[in-house]
Design an enzyme around this catalytic site. Structure first.
Site: not given
Ligand code: PEP
Length: 249
Positions: A9, A11, A94, A96, A166, A172, A212
């Site tokens: 992803n 973003k 997501h 975000e 998630e 992040g 992460s």
């Molecule tokens: C994500 O954006 O779905 C995500 C898991 O980000 P990160 O891997 O940077 O934590």
């Protein structure tokens, strides 16, 4: 036996020229994997990504869409628009988008159904915040997200839906859920799906872990019994790092 699906992803990152270079570098590094590889790019990069991924084993996804076919929705992109240029997957819900753009379980459900209507495969994100986890509410929150976000799908639709667990506190932040924790949560997500759609169908749903994921922890996470791959944010921006994650197992 479910396959592993590793989705990047991006973003709100990368311009078209960076997209083209990324695919030139990534494609040879992942060409021998048995895993499904997906890159979810920003709208303005999607067409470049699709052209760049031709004759490779990399699939392309978007990061959001509207649920309506067309109409007076300034600034929005429809499922048909994505499908028409060759997009195959779309991230829905997501954290975000839930946090900054008022996405709810209700809009997630509309989008999931709209995606299936045109043959796009949704990657539906669920997960709890740190305070919800600390107050012992993680299970209730994620269960509700599953029940409401994935309600009233046909058996074929649920089987071609990907769920990404998630935990929001892990996105992040560099903090990863332990592999045991992530596996346990994914197991009971599958149990919730089983209650609605039956064991045979629930067993076929791909459930990823996200938060992460990086090359150092990908193998141990993906080797767990119920973790069917990962949704990868930050670590998907560099082709060599993302390839290591794809090739971790
Ligand atoms: C994500 O954006 O779905 C995500 C898991 O980000 P990160 O891997 O940077 O934590």
């Amino acid at each position: 036996m479910r396959k592993k699906v590793i989705a990047g992803n991006w973003k709100m990152n990368k311009l078209p020229n960076e997209t083209i270079t990324f695919f030139e570098e990534l494609a040879p590094l992942v060409k021998n994997t048995k895993n499904e590889v997906i890159i979810c790019a920003p709208y303005t990069d999607l067409f470049y990504a699709i052209l760049s991924a031709q004759n490779t084993n990399i699939k392309i996804g978007a990061q959001n869409m509207h649920w309506e076919e067309n109409g007076a929705y300034t600034g929005e992109i429809s499922p048909q628009m994505l499908k028409s240029i060759g997009v195959e997957y779309v991230i829905i819900g997501h954290s975000e988008r839930r946090q900054y753009f008022a996405e709810t379980d209700e809009t997630v459900n509309k989008k999931v159904k709209a995606a299936h209507n045109v043959g796009l495969k949704p990657i539906v994100c669920v997960g709890e915040t740190l305070s919800q986890r600390e107050s012992g509410k993680a299970k209730e929150i994620v269960t509700n997200q599953i029940k409401s976000g994935l309600k009233d799908l046909t058996k074929n639709e649920i089987m071609s839906t990907i769920v990404a667990y998630e935990p929001i506190w892990a996105i992040g932040t560099g903090k990863t859920a332990t592999k045991e924790d992530a596996n346990e949560t994914i197991k009971w997500i599958r149990e919730e799906l089983e209650k609605i759609y039956g064991k045979e169908n629930a067993d076929k749903v791909i459930i990823q872990y996200g938060g992460s994921v990086k090359s150092e922890n990908a193998k141990e996470l993906f080797e767990m019994s119920d973790i069917d791959g990962g949704l990868v944010g930050g670590a998907s921006l560099k082709p060599d790092e993302f390839a290591k994650i794809v090739n971790a197992i």
